[in-house]
Scaffold this active site. Structure first.
Site, short mmCIF file in Angstrom:
data_model
loop_
_atom_site.label_atom_id
_atom_site.label_comp_id
_atom_site.label_asym_id
_atom_site.label_seq_id
_atom_site.Cartn_x
_atom_site.Cartn_y
_atom_site.Cartn_z
N ASP A 50 0.16 -0.77 -0.34
CA ASP A 50 -0.20 -0.51 0.15
C ASP A 50 1.04 1.51 0.18
O ASP A 50 2.12 1.35 0.10
CB ASP A 50 -1.03 0.01 0.77
CG ASP A 50 -1.69 -1.11 0.73
OD1 ASP A 50 -2.83 -1.61 -0.32
OD2 ASP A 50 -1.82 -2.04 1.97
N TYR A 109 7.31 -10.14 6.76
CA TYR A 109 6.74 -8.93 6.59
C TYR A 109 7.18 -8.14 7.56
O TYR A 109 7.63 -8.88 8.67
CB TYR A 109 5.53 -7.99 6.64
CG TYR A 109 5.13 -8.09 5.64
CD1 TYR A 109 4.88 -7.14 4.68
CD2 TYR A 109 3.85 -9.17 4.48
CE1 TYR A 109 4.19 -6.72 3.47
CE2 TYR A 109 3.27 -9.20 3.87
CZ TYR A 109 3.08 -7.61 2.89
OH TYR A 109 2.54 -7.68 1.70
#
Length: 279
Positions: A50, A109
């Site tokens: 994002d 992540y």
């Protein structure tokens, strides 16, 4: 391709021309070097990071009408066209079965928190600044509740929940690591992630670290399967602390094609030897 980028000035990975995204910039570089249009390339990324999110190990594939005998020149040419905050780290031939998104087994992540009264200006684009004194032990205890297979509906933002139809995900590892100094890092590996899932997990752990709520709240929120339940305790953490570290694939899909060109990891320059006499 394995791609690294600083996401600060991009509106995420997924293609759109304005404001620019990482995929848009990479496609423009490839079309210039390959002399192919974007439909012919068919560039696909592993993760739709994002706006403001960084990557060290984003993976993407594209198609070419023929095989290259050497990839070093192509690799250098693509990086020569790309801006400084995007780099192709690795360029490799791939078997037809490989797909950047559908061959994925897991993604990793990291989310960084800078826990000090004064922010380190060198970390400002890569870590969330927290001025509260956090309790790492409580955060570590809470992180363990995420491991396993769960329905993560409560940790997905509703407005973009259409990205993934199945909210049930497997988390293989979820740890809060003290990096030294003021840095804390949430490290998560899972089969896949919903929109803003990792940032919402980090936000809840942040509240637990503040000792506003106990670690036992994690399974309660998971069981609710309701985003509104999480919203009672935490808002999503800002994007700049999040980095896509790596994408892991099915081993048979990573096999190199027969008689293919070698994988390119970039080319080092060599100094020429000075033949003049030195006195």
């Amino acid at each position: 391709m394995v791609i690294a980028y600083e996401g600060t000035r991009y509106s995420g990975w997924q293609y759109q021309s304005s404001p620019p995204t990482v995929q848009c910039i990479v496609e423009k570089a490839l079309t210039k070097v390959m002399k192919l249009d974007r439909k012919e390339l068919g560039l696909v990324g592993a993760s739709r990071t994002d706006k403001g999110v960084h990557a060290w190990g984003q993976v993407a594939h594209f198609l070419t009408p023929f095989n290259y005998t050497a990839l070093d020149d192509v690799h250098a040419a693509v990086n020569g066209v790309l801006p400084d905050d995007i780099r192709v780290r690795e360029l490799s031939p791939a078997v037809p079965e490989f797909h950047a998104r559908f061959s994925v087994e897991s993604k990793v992540y990291h989310y960084k928190i800078y826990n000090d009264a004064v922010m380190d200006p060198l970390q400002r684009n890569y870590a969330f600044h927290c001025t509260y004194r956090l309790n790492p032990a409580a955060m570590k205890e809470a992180a363990r509740h995420f491991v396993g297979q769960h329905d993560f509906s409560a940790f997905a933002n509703v407005s973009r929940n259409d990205r993934v139809t199945n909210p049930v995900k497997s988390i293989y590892r979820c740890e809060v690591v003290e990096l030294g100094g003021a840095l804390l890092q949430l490290e998560v590996e899972g089969s896949g992630f919903m929109f803003k899932q990792v940032r919402n997990m980090a936000a809840l752990l942040y509240q637990i670290g503040k000792e506003s709520i106990p670690p036992e709240i994690v399974p309660v929120i998971l069981a609710s399967r309701n985003r509104r339940e999480l919203a009672k305790y935490a808002l999503d953490a800002p994007p700049h602390g999040l980095t896509l570290i790596s994408v892991n694939y099915k081993k048979d899909h990573l096999q190199l094609p027969v008689d293919c060109s070698p994988v390119s990891f970039g080319r080092h320059r060599a100094s020429s030897y000075c033949k003049l006499p030195f006195y």
